[in-house]
Design a protein around this motif. Structure first.
Motif, PDB file in Angstrom:
ATOM      1  N   LEU A  34      26.461   2.613 -24.917  1.00 39.60           N
ATOM      2  CA  LEU A  34      25.326   2.779 -25.830  1.00 39.60           C
ATOM      3  C   LEU A  34      23.977   2.598 -25.142  1.00 39.60           C
ATOM      4  N   THR A  35      23.990   2.087 -23.909  1.00 39.93           N
ATOM      5  CA  THR A  35      22.748   1.871 -23.185  1.00 39.93           C
ATOM      6  C   THR A  35      22.202   3.185 -22.623  1.00 39.93           C
ATOM      7  N   GLN A  36      20.924   3.446 -22.856  1.00 35.88           N
ATOM      8  CA  GLN A  36      20.294   4.659 -22.333  1.00 35.88           C
ATOM      9  C   GLN A  36      20.297   4.630 -20.809  1.00 35.88           C
ATOM     10  N   PRO A  37      20.836   5.669 -20.148  1.00 39.31           N
ATOM     11  CA  PRO A  37      20.856   5.675 -18.679  1.00 39.31           C
ATOM     12  C   PRO A  37      19.442   5.651 -18.108  1.00 39.31           C
ATOM     13  N   SER A  38      19.316   5.035 -16.955  1.00 36.16           N
ATOM     14  CA  SER A  38      18.033   4.967 -16.268  1.00 36.16           C
ATOM     15  C   SER A  38      18.238   5.371 -14.810  1.00 36.16           C
ATOM     16  N   TYR A  39      17.449   6.415 -14.381  1.00 36.07           N
ATOM     17  CA  TYR A  39      17.516   6.895 -12.991  1.00 36.07           C
ATOM     18  C   TYR A  39      16.257   6.456 -12.262  1.00 36.07           C
ATOM     19  N   VAL A  40      16.408   6.126 -10.998  1.00 40.20           N
ATOM     20  CA  VAL A  40      15.282   5.678 -10.182  1.00 40.20           C
ATOM     21  C   VAL A  40      15.173   6.559  -8.946  1.00 40.20           C
ATOM     22  N   ALA A  41      13.964   7.055  -8.700  1.00 35.31           N
ATOM     23  CA  ALA A  41      13.688   7.846  -7.500  1.00 35.31           C
ATOM     24  C   ALA A  41      12.534   7.189  -6.754  1.00 35.31           C
ATOM     25  N   SER A  42      12.471   7.391  -5.451  1.00 37.95           N
ATOM     26  CA  SER A  42      11.415   6.765  -4.655  1.00 37.95           C
ATOM     27  C   SER A  42      10.855   7.734  -3.628  1.00 37.95           C
ATOM     28  N   THR A  43       9.603   7.511  -3.314  1.00 34.81           N
ATOM     29  CA  THR A  43       8.917   8.312  -2.289  1.00 34.81           C
ATOM     30  C   THR A  43       8.092   7.371  -1.439  1.00 34.81           C
ATOM     31  N   ARG A  44       7.585   7.879  -0.313  1.00 32.41           N
ATOM     32  CA  ARG A  44       6.841   7.021   0.627  1.00 32.41           C
ATOM     33  C   ARG A  44       5.590   7.741   1.112  1.00 32.41           C
ATOM     34  N   LEU A  45       4.509   6.994   1.173  1.00 36.46           N
ATOM     35  CA  LEU A  45       3.250   7.506   1.702  1.00 36.46           C
ATOM     36  C   LEU A  45       2.915   6.804   3.008  1.00 36.46           C
ATOM     37  N   PHE A  46       2.250   7.564   3.911  1.00 36.41           N
ATOM     38  CA  PHE A  46       1.808   7.032   5.199  1.00 36.41           C
ATOM     39  C   PHE A  46       0.290   6.966   5.178  1.00 36.41           C
ATOM     40  N   VAL A  47      -0.252   5.798   5.401  1.00 35.66           N
ATOM     41  CA  VAL A  47      -1.699   5.602   5.350  1.00 35.66           C
ATOM     42  C   VAL A  47      -2.239   5.578   6.790  1.00 35.66           C
ATOM     43  N   ASN A  48      -3.210   6.458   7.045  1.00 38.34           N
ATOM     44  CA  ASN A  48      -3.787   6.505   8.395  1.00 38.34           C
ATOM     45  C   ASN A  48      -5.260   6.851   8.309  1.00 38.34           C
ATOM     46  N   THR A  49      -5.951   6.572   9.381  1.00 35.16           N
ATOM     47  CA  THR A  49      -7.386   6.857   9.454  1.00 35.16           C
ATOM     48  C   THR A  49      -7.633   8.099  10.307  1.00 35.16           C
ATOM     49  N   THR A  50      -8.857   8.560  10.275  1.00 34.34           N
ATOM     50  CA  THR A  50      -9.235   9.682  11.138  1.00 34.34           C
ATOM     51  C   THR A  50      -9.118   9.244  12.589  1.00 34.34           C
ATOM     52  N   ALA A  51      -8.435  10.005  13.381  1.00 36.47           N
ATOM     53  CA  ALA A  51      -8.161   9.604  14.765  1.00 36.47           C
ATOM     54  C   ALA A  51      -9.440   9.330  15.550  1.00 36.47           C
ATOM     55  N   GLY A  52      -9.434   8.263  16.307  1.00 39.14           N
ATOM     56  CA  GLY A  52     -10.581   7.917  17.153  1.00 39.14           C
ATOM     57  C   GLY A  52     -10.473   8.577  18.524  1.00 39.14           C
ATOM     58  N   GLU A  53     -11.508   8.453  19.298  1.00 39.15           N
ATOM     59  CA  GLU A  53     -11.516   9.096  20.616  1.00 39.15           C
ATOM     60  C   GLU A  53     -10.823   8.236  21.672  1.00 39.15           C
ATOM     61  N   THR A  54     -10.702   6.927  21.445  1.00 43.00           N
ATOM     62  CA  THR A  54     -10.123   6.044  22.458  1.00 43.00           C
ATOM     63  C   THR A  54      -8.941   5.276  21.850  1.00 43.00           C
ATOM     64  N   ALA A  55      -8.173   4.629  22.727  1.00 44.96           N
ATOM     65  CA  ALA A  55      -7.047   3.815  22.269  1.00 44.96           C
ATOM     66  C   ALA A  55      -7.527   2.659  21.422  1.00 44.96           C
ATOM     67  N   SER A  56      -8.711   2.138  21.779  1.00 41.19           N
ATOM     68  CA  SER A  56      -9.260   1.032  20.999  1.00 41.19           C
ATOM     69  C   SER A  56      -9.604   1.488  19.588  1.00 41.19           C
ATOM     70  N   ASP A  57     -10.159   2.723  19.489  1.00 40.44           N
ATOM     71  CA  ASP A  57     -10.473   3.262  18.166  1.00 40.44           C
ATOM     72  C   ASP A  57      -9.200   3.438  17.344  1.00 40.44           C
ATOM     73  N   ALA A  58      -8.152   3.920  17.990  1.00 43.81           N
ATOM     74  CA  ALA A  58      -6.882   4.122  17.291  1.00 43.81           C
ATOM     75  C   ALA A  58      -6.320   2.790  16.797  1.00 43.81           C
ATOM     76  N   TYR A  59      -6.438   1.759  17.637  1.00 43.11           N
ATOM     77  CA  TYR A  59      -5.926   0.441  17.250  1.00 43.11           C
ATOM     78  C   TYR A  59      -6.709  -0.116  16.068  1.00 43.11           C
ATOM     79  N   GLN A  60      -8.009  -0.021  16.128  1.00 49.27           N
ATOM     80  CA  GLN A  60      -8.843  -0.492  15.026  1.00 49.27           C
ATOM     81  C   GLN A  60      -8.548   0.278  13.761  1.00 49.27           C
ATOM     82  N   GLY A  61      -8.297   1.568  13.909  1.00 49.87           N
ATOM     83  CA  GLY A  61      -7.967   2.385  12.739  1.00 49.87           C
ATOM     84  C   GLY A  61      -6.650   1.966  12.110  1.00 49.87           C
TER      85      GLY A  61
END
Length: 440
Positions: A34-61
């Motif tokens: 008698l219990t109403q079935p429940s389905y669960v779906a999941s998705t994933r987002l990747f958060v990133n910044t605009t690429a910097g010119e140096t490795a330090s910029d990338a790390y800070q980003g």
């Protein structure tokens, strides 16, 4: 009950255990269906910044993105995204209802954001999760572009789109049926043990008669009355009348067999045997029969308090030969009734119960009184009662209705009979509680 008795109860009452288990499993299956079935779906987002010119910029980003993820989780499960999802999918729901079916959280130590959504069908769950991800990505782009001429500082890119779930997450039939089975077994076991206990208790006079001989009387229920009150003609008339009925049955049985020295005891403490002994003795005295009541319960004496004679020398002193019979037998306020109190126990006093001295004491009192009644300790508390039984003509067992186990009555009867003493009958105590008050 010991573990063996519990197992025996489960074996003998297995039908109850099985029935409870089956009913519980059926109920769990019904709830799951008698219990109403429940389905669960999941998705994933990747958060990133605009690429910097140096490795330090990338790390800070990367550090900047990680700091933003928690905020974006709030956006994904928030009202604005929910409104956009309703418009995008054309849902017939309010934004608040959509929010209740969406959850979002940052993956610890990363720049990933997981979004889960639940729905009544697999397709709806998939579409809802993907729509939330898309609308969250768009909202992040809009917010991060503000004041930057359309160039967002951070992106929330969909890394994994939701797939259609293969089966519902609830109801979980396996879990529900397992819990139902365990609950049924527990309830069934409790019911089986309770039924066994209920069957082994003395619930009526007939139960007592089968294990301890004819029931000579049933004492009526009385609300917390002391034995002395029970003997008053103007109080507790119903209880007093049952004592008179007990007296009539007792006299008939005792006269026919020639019994004059009687031991009265309960299988276990709290049966009210002392009260019955006092009531019967007083009732016999009321009928002009001379009676002496001996308190042989040296560990829990009560007779001297019942008849308010005060603490005096008694049976213990007489058996130790430190007091004469005339000094220890005390008259009471009831005509024809005397008592021999327990006295003060000394080392070896109870050992004297099995000596000729005790038998001689009972025989001596028999010469002066028509009836000698001994108030003995509960049979289960030791060997005193069994030893004392050898000094009397017969015994009378008292059981408390609804509280004394038939097994205990049977054991007590066997112990008394092992002394060679006849059990002339029993008394069903329907209301008197335990021993008289010990207050002076």
């Amino acid at each position: 009950m010991g573990i063996g008795e519990y197992l025996s109860a489960l074996r003998t009452q297995w039908v109850i255990v099985v029935a409870c288990a089956v009913l519980s499993v059926v109920a769990a299956a019904g709830v799951s269906a008698l219990t109403q079935p429940s389905y669960v779906a999941s998705t994933r987002l990747f958060v990133n910044t605009t690429a910097g010119e140096t490795a330090s910029d990338a790390y800070q980003g990367s550090l900047f993105s990680a700091g933003r993820v928690a905020s974006y989780a709030e956006l994904a499960s928030g009202e604005e995204v929910a409104r956009r999802v309703v418009d995008s999918l054309g849902l017939q729901e309010r934004a608040e209802q959509v929010m209740s079916r969406v959850a979002a959280g940052a993956v610890p130590g990363s720049v990933l954001l997981d979004v889960t959504a639940s729905a009544g069908t697999a397709e709806a769950a998939r579409d809802l999760a993907n729509s939330v991800a898309e609308q969250t990505s768009d909202l992040v782009r809009e917010l991060e572009s503000a004041g930057r001429e359309g160039n967002p500082a951070v992106f929330a890119t969909i890394a994994d789109f939701a797939d259609m779930p293969a089966q519902p997450t609830s109801p979980s039939w396996a879990r529900n049926l397992t819990f139902g089975l365990l609950a049924g077994l527990i309830v069934g076991s409790i019911a089986a043990v309770a039924r066994t206990l209920g069957r082994t208790m003395v619930h009526r006079a007939a139960d007592l008669a089968t294990v301890a001989g004819p029931v000579l009387g049933t004492i009526a229920s009385v609300r917390r009355a002391s034995p002395n009150e029970l003997l008053a003609v103007d109080r507790h008339a119903a209880a007093l009348e049952t004592f008179r009925e007990l007296r009539a049955s007792f006299l008939a049985a005792a006269t026919a067999a020639g019994h004059r020295t009687i031991l009265i005891a309960g299988p276990s403490p709290g049966t009210g045997a002392s009260t019955v002994a006092a009531g019967l003795a007083a009732s016999l005295a009321e009928a002009s029969r001379s009676v002496v009541l001996i308190d042989a319960d040296l560990r829990g004496p009560s007779v001297h308090r019942t008849f308010e004679t005060g603490a005096t020398a008694g049976l213990a002193e007489y058996l130790a030969d430190t007091a004469a019979m005339d000094d220890v037998v005390m008259p009471t306020d009831i005509d024809n009734l005397s008592i021999l109190a327990a006295g003060t126990e000394a080392p070896g006093t109870r050992a004297a119960f099995g000596t000729p001295r005790m038998a001689e004491t009972v025989e001596l009192l028999r010469q002066y009184f028509e009836y000698v009644i001994i108030d003995a300790p509960a049979v289960s508390t030791g060997s005193d009662t069994t030893v004392l039984a050898a000094s009397v003509d017969a015994a009378l067992l008292v059981a408390r209705v609804g509280a004394t186990a038939r097994r205990d009555v049977t054991t007590a009867a066997e112990k008394v009979r092992s002394s060679g003493t006849l059990i002339m009958g029993s008394v069903a105590n329907a209301g008197l509680r335990g021993r008289p008050s010990n207050r002076p």
